[in-house]
Design a protein around this motif. Structure first.
Motif, PDB file in Angstrom:
ATOM      1  N   ALA A  35       0.836  -1.203   0.000  1.00  0.00           N
ATOM      2  CA  ALA A  35       0.000   0.000   0.000  1.00  0.00           C
ATOM      3  C   ALA A  35       0.870   1.251   0.000  1.00  0.00           C
ATOM      4  CB  ALA A  35      -0.938  -0.011   1.202  1.00  0.00           C
ATOM      5  N   LEU A  36       1.929   1.228   0.794  1.00  0.00           N
ATOM      6  CA  LEU A  36       2.841   2.375   0.853  1.00  0.00           C
ATOM      7  C   LEU A  36       3.483   2.633  -0.504  1.00  0.00           C
ATOM      8  CD1 LEU A  36       4.502   4.403   2.754  1.00  0.00           C
ATOM      9  CD2 LEU A  36       6.262   2.656   2.603  1.00  0.00           C
ATOM     10  N   VAL A  37       4.101   1.611  -1.060  1.00  0.00           N
ATOM     11  CA  VAL A  37       4.778   1.756  -2.351  1.00  0.00           C
ATOM     12  C   VAL A  37       3.770   2.108  -3.449  1.00  0.00           C
ATOM     13  CG1 VAL A  37       6.042   0.472  -4.147  1.00  0.00           C
ATOM     14  CG2 VAL A  37       6.708   0.251  -1.743  1.00  0.00           C
ATOM     15  N   GLY A  38       2.648   1.396  -3.473  1.00  0.00           N
ATOM     16  CA  GLY A  38       1.629   1.649  -4.496  1.00  0.00           C
ATOM     17  C   GLY A  38       1.082   3.058  -4.443  1.00  0.00           C
ATOM     18  N   LEU A  39       0.770   3.543  -3.249  1.00  0.00           N
ATOM     19  CA  LEU A  39       0.220   4.899  -3.128  1.00  0.00           C
ATOM     20  C   LEU A  39       1.265   5.963  -3.451  1.00  0.00           C
ATOM     21  CD1 LEU A  39      -2.091   4.464  -0.021  1.00  0.00           C
ATOM     22  CD2 LEU A  39      -2.799   4.897  -2.384  1.00  0.00           C
ATOM     23  N   VAL A  40       2.524   5.742  -3.056  1.00  0.00           N
ATOM     24  CA  VAL A  40       3.575   6.699  -3.423  1.00  0.00           C
ATOM     25  C   VAL A  40       3.677   6.795  -4.946  1.00  0.00           C
ATOM     26  CG1 VAL A  40       6.089   7.073  -3.446  1.00  0.00           C
ATOM     27  CG2 VAL A  40       4.923   6.565  -1.292  1.00  0.00           C
ATOM     28  N   PHE A  43       0.428   8.530  -6.346  1.00  0.00           N
ATOM     29  CA  PHE A  43       0.412   9.959  -6.053  1.00  0.00           C
ATOM     30  C   PHE A  43       1.451  10.717  -6.880  1.00  0.00           C
ATOM     31  CE2 PHE A  43      -1.241   9.066  -1.493  1.00  0.00           C
ATOM     32  CZ  PHE A  43      -2.503   8.797  -2.003  1.00  0.00           C
ATOM     33  N   THR A  44       2.631  10.125  -7.017  1.00  0.00           N
ATOM     34  CA  THR A  44       3.694  10.787  -7.780  1.00  0.00           C
ATOM     35  C   THR A  44       3.307  10.924  -9.245  1.00  0.00           C
ATOM     36  OG1 THR A  44       5.354   9.917  -6.256  1.00  0.00           O
ATOM     37  CG2 THR A  44       6.145  10.672  -8.410  1.00  0.00           C
ATOM     38  N   VAL A  45       2.843   9.837  -9.846  1.00  0.00           N
ATOM     39  CA  VAL A  45       2.452   9.885 -11.257  1.00  0.00           C
ATOM     40  C   VAL A  45       1.255  10.811 -11.447  1.00  0.00           C
ATOM     41  CG1 VAL A  45       1.546   8.528 -13.193  1.00  0.00           C
ATOM     42  CG2 VAL A  45       3.424   7.625 -11.807  1.00  0.00           C
ATOM     43  N   ALA A  46       0.263  10.719 -10.571  1.00  0.00           N
ATOM     44  CA  ALA A  46      -0.920  11.576 -10.695  1.00  0.00           C
ATOM     45  C   ALA A  46      -0.558  13.045 -10.534  1.00  0.00           C
ATOM     46  CB  ALA A  46      -1.974  11.161  -9.672  1.00  0.00           C
ATOM     47  N   GLY A  64      -7.005   5.575  -0.340  1.00  0.00           N
ATOM     48  CA  GLY A  64      -6.430   4.773   0.740  1.00  0.00           C
ATOM     49  C   GLY A  64      -7.272   3.543   1.031  1.00  0.00           C
ATOM     50  N   ALA A  65      -8.583   3.707   1.016  1.00  0.00           N
ATOM     51  CA  ALA A  65      -9.473   2.566   1.245  1.00  0.00           C
ATOM     52  C   ALA A  65      -9.395   1.578   0.078  1.00  0.00           C
ATOM     53  CB  ALA A  65     -10.906   3.050   1.454  1.00  0.00           C
ATOM     54  N   ALA A 162      -0.308  -0.850 -10.088  1.00  0.00           N
ATOM     55  CA  ALA A 162       0.694  -1.010  -9.026  1.00  0.00           C
ATOM     56  C   ALA A 162       0.381  -2.251  -8.195  1.00  0.00           C
ATOM     57  CB  ALA A 162       0.736   0.232  -8.143  1.00  0.00           C
ATOM     58  N   GLY A 163      -0.899  -2.472  -7.909  1.00  0.00           N
ATOM     59  CA  GLY A 163      -1.305  -3.647  -7.139  1.00  0.00           C
ATOM     60  C   GLY A 163      -0.984  -4.945  -7.853  1.00  0.00           C
TER      61      GLY A 163
END
Length: 179
Positions: A35-40, A43-46, A64-65, A162-163
């Motif tokens: 979740a940490l790596v995927g969200l980073v 967020f970075t790409v977006a 996040g959910a 990412a998932g």
């Protein structure tokens, strides 16, 4: 009849998470790191895409959910790509439409959530965080349909991608494939 303390603890532990399955620490760390790596990454790409397009809105709060489902419960039907992408996008479209039609937020929010849930049932893309997307749209006074596609749809696609990469690299099959 008197119950022992052991019986009472076992009986009432259900109300304090006692019904949750046991999860190994290795799996907990795998899911949290994913979740940490995927969200980073998302967020970075977006953020970069938003800057390139000159769009301030590059994030949806319910991501996040969605990440919890995709990384911690990759086998769940509600974490599958169609559910995540279509559920979030549909709910954003519904929320925007309801916001434009119903000026009273106390009425618009439950209608948006209810209609988005109905739409997800119809399209077979139930994704619980998506119902929050409809509420976020109304609360955020978002009135342009572009928001449904960027950031909502694009962020959802990035998260699912990412998932899939992370889960398959760490030994979890995602997405589920029909048998």
């Amino acid at each position: 009849m008197r119950h022992t303390a052991k019986y009472l603890i076992k009986h009432y532990s259900f109300y304090f998470g006692g019904d949750q399955p046991g999860v190994s620490w290795a799996e907990r760390f795998r899911a949290c790191a994913g979740a940490l790596v995927g969200l980073v990454l998302v967020f970075t790409v977006a953020k970069l895409l938003g800057e390139l397009a000159g769009i301030d809105e590059w994030l949806m709060a319910s991501l996040g959910a969605s990440a919890l489902l995709v990384f911690a419960l990759p086998g769940s039907p509600m974490a599958q790509p169609w559910a995540v992408i279509a559920g979030n996008t549909l709910s954003a479209l519904v929320g925007i439409s309801v916001f434009l039609l119903i000026p009273e937020p106390l009425l618009a929010m439950p209608i948006a959530a209810g209609l988005s849930i109905m739409g997800m049932f119809i399209l077979r893309c139930l994704h619980p965080p998506a119902a929050a997307v409809a509420l976020i749209v109304v609360l955020g006074h978002i009135s342009h349909y572009r928001y449904a596609f960027f950031p909502v749809m694009i962020d959802s696609v990035l998260l699912v991608t990412a998932g899939a990469i992370y889960s398959n690299l760490t030994g979890k099959k995602y997405p589920n494939r029909p048998k």
